[in-house]
Enzyme design. Structure first.
Site, short mmCIF file in Angstrom:
data_model
loop_
_atom_site.label_atom_id
_atom_site.label_comp_id
_atom_site.label_asym_id
_atom_site.label_seq_id
_atom_site.Cartn_x
_atom_site.Cartn_y
_atom_site.Cartn_z
N TRP A 82 0.84 -1.20 0.00
CA TRP A 82 0.00 0.00 0.00
C TRP A 82 0.87 1.25 0.00
O TRP A 82 0.52 2.25 -0.61
CB TRP A 82 -0.90 -0.01 1.23
CG TRP A 82 -1.72 1.24 1.41
CD1 TRP A 82 -2.96 1.49 0.90
CD2 TRP A 82 -1.36 2.41 2.15
NE1 TRP A 82 -3.39 2.74 1.26
CE2 TRP A 82 -2.42 3.34 2.04
CE3 TRP A 82 -0.25 2.78 2.91
CZ2 TRP A 82 -2.41 4.59 2.65
CZ3 TRP A 82 -0.23 4.03 3.50
CH2 TRP A 82 -1.29 4.92 3.38
N HIS A 83 2.04 1.18 0.66
CA HIS A 83 2.89 2.36 0.78
C HIS A 83 3.54 2.74 -0.55
O HIS A 83 3.86 3.92 -0.75
CB HIS A 83 3.98 2.13 1.83
CG HIS A 83 3.48 2.28 3.23
ND1 HIS A 83 2.86 1.26 3.91
CD2 HIS A 83 3.51 3.33 4.09
CE1 HIS A 83 2.53 1.68 5.13
NE2 HIS A 83 2.91 2.93 5.25
N GLY A 84 3.76 1.81 -1.42
CA GLY A 84 4.40 2.18 -2.67
C GLY A 84 4.64 0.99 -3.58
O GLY A 84 4.70 -0.16 -3.13
#
Length: 437
Positions: free
Chosen positions: A284-286
């Protein structure tokens, strides 16, 4: 720039309209098949947009690279678009809203203005916290009047958020960026300081934004979900994840971990689902394998506690009834911080190979020439002040509340205010780290 804002507006408006109408259709549909149709339409379109804009290029390039290892050269089509600001956050706002309607936890909102404000509420739009309709929508719908005590509390929180951002995070970023960009030329001490300063950079940066968002909302009489609860005072990894990015951790718990079965199927089910939520959280972060590695590493940290059923041992705060932590607590806090900081190397490094090489250099006595003209003084001073204030105020949401004496409390405000002006890193200002997610 104008085109980017237009793109953001169109995506946000489309997502808002989609979830608004599908929410109403889900609620009024009597047939299960029809409810499922509208539910999966909303979920698939939302995740589809997130996947295309955030992950398409990553998967396409990863596929091409995998084939190249097999001796096959493939020219892949990439979008090469700028990631719309806040898409990871407002997508999750809408998803939680639709899921809660589908599960009959809330009723669909008929007032489009109220729902639109929930999704696009400006203090949290670009970097959270990730709000729920069950918490924020009722506050939007009621009539509010100015609350002096809540506004004062909000101003305190905004002040503390600015301190954490411009004094702690941005000063630490100067050193951390220099080391991570030239880690092969760094000395052992600089490599260690690089990890230390990035750990406090990302905490000061993200929790600072959350404090500003929560404080700003209090000026409007709205209370947002708490996002950080002094995570670097955690005594194990499980406690850390109950205190770090709380809104995201609880979102994955409620909308992914529990629907997957949680721990109802025994230890194996718990282990499998824990790895899933940590890896998905990392992703989700990247769109980079480094974030997946970061999530996987944190899942490994979590396993001994889960397998020994000790993942909910530390539910209180450290040193709850004393001024200082016990020796045992201090060792637990320090060891947890070291583990978390080592994992941050994968979060910060541009590639997994760079992260591994960075770690190797720490544990080998390299002979490289140290990076010149790096002074950690301001960073160390800001970290020390941060720790002292937050340790003293760990019993409350805002450190300033620890001072019961009005004169002392106001002196603390002035001290922080002065440090923001004197120690703030304004020469090379940096945007918030989580704006990119």
């Amino acid at each position: 720039m104008k085109g980017q804002f237009t793109e953001i507006f169109i995506l946000l408006m489309f997502s808002t309209l989609l979830d608004y109408f599908t929410g109403i259709e889900i609620e009024k549909s009597e047939k299960v098949s029809r409810r499922r149709f509208w539910f999966w339409l909303s979920v698939s379109v939302n995740l589809g947009f997130l996947g295309v804009f955030k992950y398409y290029d990553f998967f396409a390039l990863s596929f091409a690279e995998a084939l190249s290892h097999l001796g096959l050269k493939v020219n892949v089509f990439t979008l090469q678009v700028i990631l719309p600001v806040g898409i990871s956050f407002y997508t999750f706002y809408g998803l939680s809203y639709v899921i809660d309607i589908y599960n009959k936890k809330i009723s669909a909102e008929r007032n489009f203005i109220n729902y639109g404000l929930f999704v696009s509420y400006f203090p949290l739009l670009v970097a959270g916290p990730i709000e729920r309709a069950t918490h924020l929508l009722p506050q939007i719908k009621i009539s509010r009047s100015f609350n002096y005590s809540l506004a004062v509390q909000g101003l305190r929180q905004i002040l503390w958020g600015f301190f954490k951002k411009v004094v702690v995070a941005d000063n630490c970023a100067i050193f951390a960026d220099a080391v991570f960009q030239n880690y092969e030329a760094a000395s052992l001490s600089q490599l260690i300081f690089g990890i230390l300063f990035f750990s406090f950079q990302i905490y000061g940066d993200f929790s600072g934004y959350s404090d500003i968002a929560l404080g700003t909302s209090k000026l409007f009489g709205i209370k947002l979900l708490r996002n950080f609860a002094f995570p670097y005072f955690s005594r194990d990894i499980a406690e850390f994840w109950r205190r770090w990015h709380i809104s995201l951790s609880s979102w994955f718990r409620d909308y992914l971990y529990i629907p997957l079965g949680g721990s109802r199927g025994g230890k194996w089910m718990s282990v499998k689902n824990t790895f899933i939520i940590f890896i998905v959280s990392g992703f989700w972060h990247g769109a980079n394998w480094t974030f997946i590695a970061w999530g996987f590493l944190n899942a490994l940290y979590f396993m001994p506690l889960l397998l020994s059923s000790r993942n909910r041992v530390h539910l209180n705060i450290a040193g709850e009834k004393s001024m200082l932590p016990s020796l045992k607590e201090f060792i637990q806090i320090l060891s947890t911080f070291i583990l978390v900081s080592l994992a941050w190397v994968f979060f910060r490094a541009p590639s997994i190979s760079d992260a591994i090489h960075y770690m190797q250099l720490i544990f080998t006595n390299n002979g490289y020439t140290a990076i010149e003209e790096l002074s950690p003084l301001y960073s160390l001073i800001s970290i020390l002040i941060l720790i002292l204030f937050e340790w003293g105020g760990r019993h409350s949401d805002i450190p300033f509340i620890q001072f019961k004496n009005v004169i002392i409390r106001r002196c603390a405000y002035m001290l922080v205010f002065i440090m923001i002006f004197l120690l703030g890193a304004y020469i090379n200002p940096r945007s918030f780290i989580y704006f990119q997610f």
